[in-house]
Enzyme design. Structure first.
Site, PDB file in Angstrom:
ATOM      1  N   ASP A   1      20.774 -23.234 -15.496  1.00 18.22           N
ATOM      2  CA  ASP A   1      19.269 -23.195 -16.123  1.00 18.22           C
ATOM      3  C   ASP A   1      18.185 -23.373 -15.468  1.00 18.22           C
ATOM      4  O   ASP A   1      17.315 -22.821 -15.847  1.00 18.22           O
ATOM      5  CB  ASP A   1      19.258 -24.917 -16.740  1.00 18.22           C
ATOM      6  CG  ASP A   1      21.212 -24.815 -17.929  1.00 18.22           C
ATOM      7  OD1 ASP A   1      21.754 -24.625 -17.069  1.00 18.22           O
ATOM      8  OD2 ASP A   1      20.252 -24.709 -19.032  1.00 18.22           O
TER       9      ASP A   1
ATOM     10  N   ASN B   1      22.942 -26.802 -13.224  1.00 22.73           N
ATOM     11  CA  ASN B   1      23.284 -26.263 -14.339  1.00 22.73           C
ATOM     12  C   ASN B   1      23.718 -27.319 -15.155  1.00 22.73           C
ATOM     13  O   ASN B   1      24.458 -28.740 -14.290  1.00 22.73           O
ATOM     14  CB  ASN B   1      24.397 -25.386 -13.724  1.00 22.73           C
ATOM     15  CG  ASN B   1      25.270 -24.720 -14.700  1.00 22.73           C
ATOM     16  OD1 ASN B   1      24.687 -23.558 -15.684  1.00 22.73           O
ATOM     17  ND2 ASN B   1      26.785 -24.671 -14.423  1.00 22.73           N
ATOM     18  N   LYS B   2      24.852 -27.337 -16.001  1.00 26.15           N
ATOM     19  CA  LYS B   2      24.815 -28.273 -16.985  1.00 26.15           C
ATOM     20  C   LYS B   2      26.175 -29.368 -16.107  1.00 26.15           C
ATOM     21  O   LYS B   2      26.731 -28.830 -15.126  1.00 26.15           O
ATOM     22  CB  LYS B   2      26.679 -27.425 -18.013  1.00 26.15           C
ATOM     23  CG  LYS B   2      27.798 -28.178 -18.250  1.00 26.15           C
ATOM     24  CD  LYS B   2      26.352 -29.324 -19.843  1.00 26.15           C
ATOM     25  CE  LYS B   2      25.065 -28.595 -20.344  1.00 26.15           C
ATOM     26  NZ  LYS B   2      24.455 -29.369 -20.733  1.00 26.15           N
TER      27      LYS B   2
ATOM     28  N   ARG C   1      12.716 -28.752 -25.141  1.00 26.95           N
ATOM     29  CA  ARG C   1      14.775 -29.067 -23.911  1.00 26.95           C
ATOM     30  C   ARG C   1      13.678 -29.345 -22.117  1.00 26.95           C
ATOM     31  O   ARG C   1      12.988 -28.164 -22.031  1.00 26.95           O
ATOM     32  CB  ARG C   1      15.724 -28.620 -24.114  1.00 26.95           C
ATOM     33  CG  ARG C   1      15.906 -28.494 -25.159  1.00 26.95           C
ATOM     34  CD  ARG C   1      17.528 -28.092 -25.926  1.00 26.95           C
ATOM     35  NE  ARG C   1      18.525 -28.262 -23.994  1.00 26.95           N
ATOM     36  CZ  ARG C   1      20.230 -28.320 -24.183  1.00 26.95           C
ATOM     37  NH1 ARG C   1      20.453 -27.167 -24.672  1.00 26.95           N
ATOM     38  NH2 ARG C   1      20.487 -29.291 -22.980  1.00 26.95           N
TER      39      ARG C   1
ATOM     40  N   GLN D   1      30.849 -27.021 -24.747  1.00 31.20           N
ATOM     41  CA  GLN D   1      30.830 -26.140 -24.545  1.00 31.20           C
ATOM     42  C   GLN D   1      31.642 -25.124 -23.617  1.00 31.20           C
ATOM     43  O   GLN D   1      31.921 -24.193 -25.002  1.00 31.20           O
ATOM     44  CB  GLN D   1      29.401 -24.909 -23.744  1.00 31.20           C
ATOM     45  CG  GLN D   1      28.012 -26.462 -24.296  1.00 31.20           C
ATOM     46  CD  GLN D   1      27.628 -27.449 -23.644  1.00 31.20           C
ATOM     47  OE1 GLN D   1      28.837 -28.440 -23.406  1.00 31.20           O
ATOM     48  NE2 GLN D   1      26.469 -27.741 -23.510  1.00 31.20           N
TER      49      GLN D   1
ATOM     50  N   GLY E   1      22.023 -22.735 -24.198  1.00 34.62           N
ATOM     51  CA  GLY E   1      22.455 -22.030 -23.080  1.00 34.62           C
ATOM     52  C   GLY E   1      20.548 -21.297 -22.838  1.00 34.62           C
ATOM     53  O   GLY E   1      19.747 -20.861 -23.792  1.00 34.62           O
ATOM     54  N   ALA E   2      20.082 -20.949 -21.350  1.00 36.83           N
ATOM     55  CA  ALA E   2      18.934 -20.801 -20.846  1.00 36.83           C
ATOM     56  C   ALA E   2      18.796 -19.632 -20.975  1.00 36.83           C
ATOM     57  O   ALA E   2      17.263 -19.418 -21.718  1.00 36.83           O
ATOM     58  CB  ALA E   2      19.014 -21.269 -19.671  1.00 36.83           C
TER      59      ALA E   2
END
Ligand code: MRU
Length: 358
Positions: free
Chosen positions: A245, A255-256, A97, A204, A53-54
């Protein structure tokens, strides 16, 4: 009223000088804390997604810098040499990451905090520890502001809010960004409910979002990623709120993976689609989402579920961890400084004011 989360995802333990975090790899089967004692272990914890998670990996980066400083201070008391070695560690931590910019933001913030301080090595070590704790505490306060700002956008009593991935307490230090909006809204109206996308391939949504909402007694219904259009078509979703993110200067948002599809489906059905994120997720050094680096993750995440293959042997796979939703599909970006509206180039600039991060 404050509907708080019981979770503290990451915390610096002062008397041990370690970073204590929730091990997200074992949720929902176990709720376990792990102490990260070295900067190398912090790199691994971020890379293997023990912490994810960012905003949470931002704080992990800040703690990683404090751990690195403690290690380097054992090898030199020369401030110039200390800073040179710390810079290398900063680059190393930032390479764990690539997509969530909060990691780069927090590591750079730590380095910038001491680089021109003119202090001794031991003083700089203490400064990094204290500053890491400060960033940690600020994260919760920022999320609560995001939550309160977003709660005002909930369109009706008893609304159903759809979210993707996990942007909750477990993606931050506590409370959450998208789930911060949910928590804040629930404190005003305990008849609201959440629909959570499963979020393949790492799940998630299924593993983490449902876990933390259930823990707090907030009603949540799990759906698979392809179901959102079906429920929107039936008028069962009132609002979509997801985290981010990295957000480019024009509002394009990484984002995801799967978020982009969700935004298209929401726009087609006239369901308001919002991003909830702190200003530290906005990367004003890049103009559009095309410049956001997208992490390519292990193919096993797609081919296997719970260690078991779910496809033909040797099949071709591609597994980007994130996608970019164009700003045109985003109704608003909920931040600690209020809700930003299009044109984002202007509203983002205004929100940053003099503190523009480039
Ligand atoms: O790969 P992860 O689990 O670290 O990715 C996190 C996300 O993409 C989430 O969607 C989240 O919204 C961003 S963090 C609040």
């Amino acid at each position: 009223m404050d509907f708080d989360s019981k979770i503290k995802t990451i915390e610096w333990i002062k008397d041990k000088n370690v970073s204590r975090m929730v091990n997200q790899l074992v949720i929902p089967y176990e709720y376990k804390l792990v102490d990260i004692k070295t900067s190398d272990d912090m790199f691994d914890a971020i890379k293997t997604m023990i912490v994810r998670g960012a905003p949470a990996i931002g704080i992990a980066g800040a703690h990683g810098m404090a751990l690195a400083a403690l290690e380097i201070a054992k090898t030199t008391q020369n401030p110039t040499e200390f800073l040179q070695k710390l810079k290398l560690k900063a680059d190393f931590l930032k390479s764990s990451r690539p997509t969530a910019v909060n990691l780069m933001w927090a590591v750079d913030k730590q380095y910038d905090y001491i680089k021109d301080s003119g202090k001794s090595v031991d003083e700089m070590v203490q400064m990094l520890i204290d500053h890491g704790i400060q960033l940690e505490n600020e994260d919760i306060e920022i999320n609560k502001k995001i939550g309160d700002n977003g709660a005002q956008l909930v369109p009706k009593k008893g609304a159903t809010i759809l979210t993707h991935c996990n942007a909750g307490a477990l993606a931050t230090v506590g409370y959450g960004t998208a789930l911060g909006v949910v928590r804040s809204a629930f404190a005003n109206d305990n008849t609201i409910q959440v629909f959570a996308d499963e979020t393949r391939p790492r799940q998630q949504g299924a593993r983490i979002t449902t876990f933390e909402l259930a823990m707090d007694g907030i009603p949540v219904t799990l759906i698979t990623d392809g179901m959102s259009g079906y429920f929107m078509n039936k008028g069962m979703i009132d609002m979509v709120v997801v985290g981010a993110d990295r957000i480019a200067a024009n509002g394009d948002t990484a984002n995801k993976i799967g978020t982009y599809n969700l935004a298209i489906v929401a726009n087609y059905h006239n369901v308001p689609f919002y991003i909830a994120a702190p200003l530290s997720t906005i990367d004003t050094s890049i103009e559009t989402g095309n410049e956001i680096p997208i992490e390519e993750r292990s193919h096993d995440e797609v081919t296997h579920i719970n260690g078991k293959s779910v496809c033909a042997e040797g099949i071709n796979v591609i597994n980007p961890g994130f996608d970019v939703t164009p700003a045109s599909l985003i109704k608003g970006i909920i931040t600690e400084k209020g809700v930003l509206y299009p044109p984002y180039k202007d509203s983002i600039k205004k929100a940053f004011g003099a503190d523009l991060y480039v």
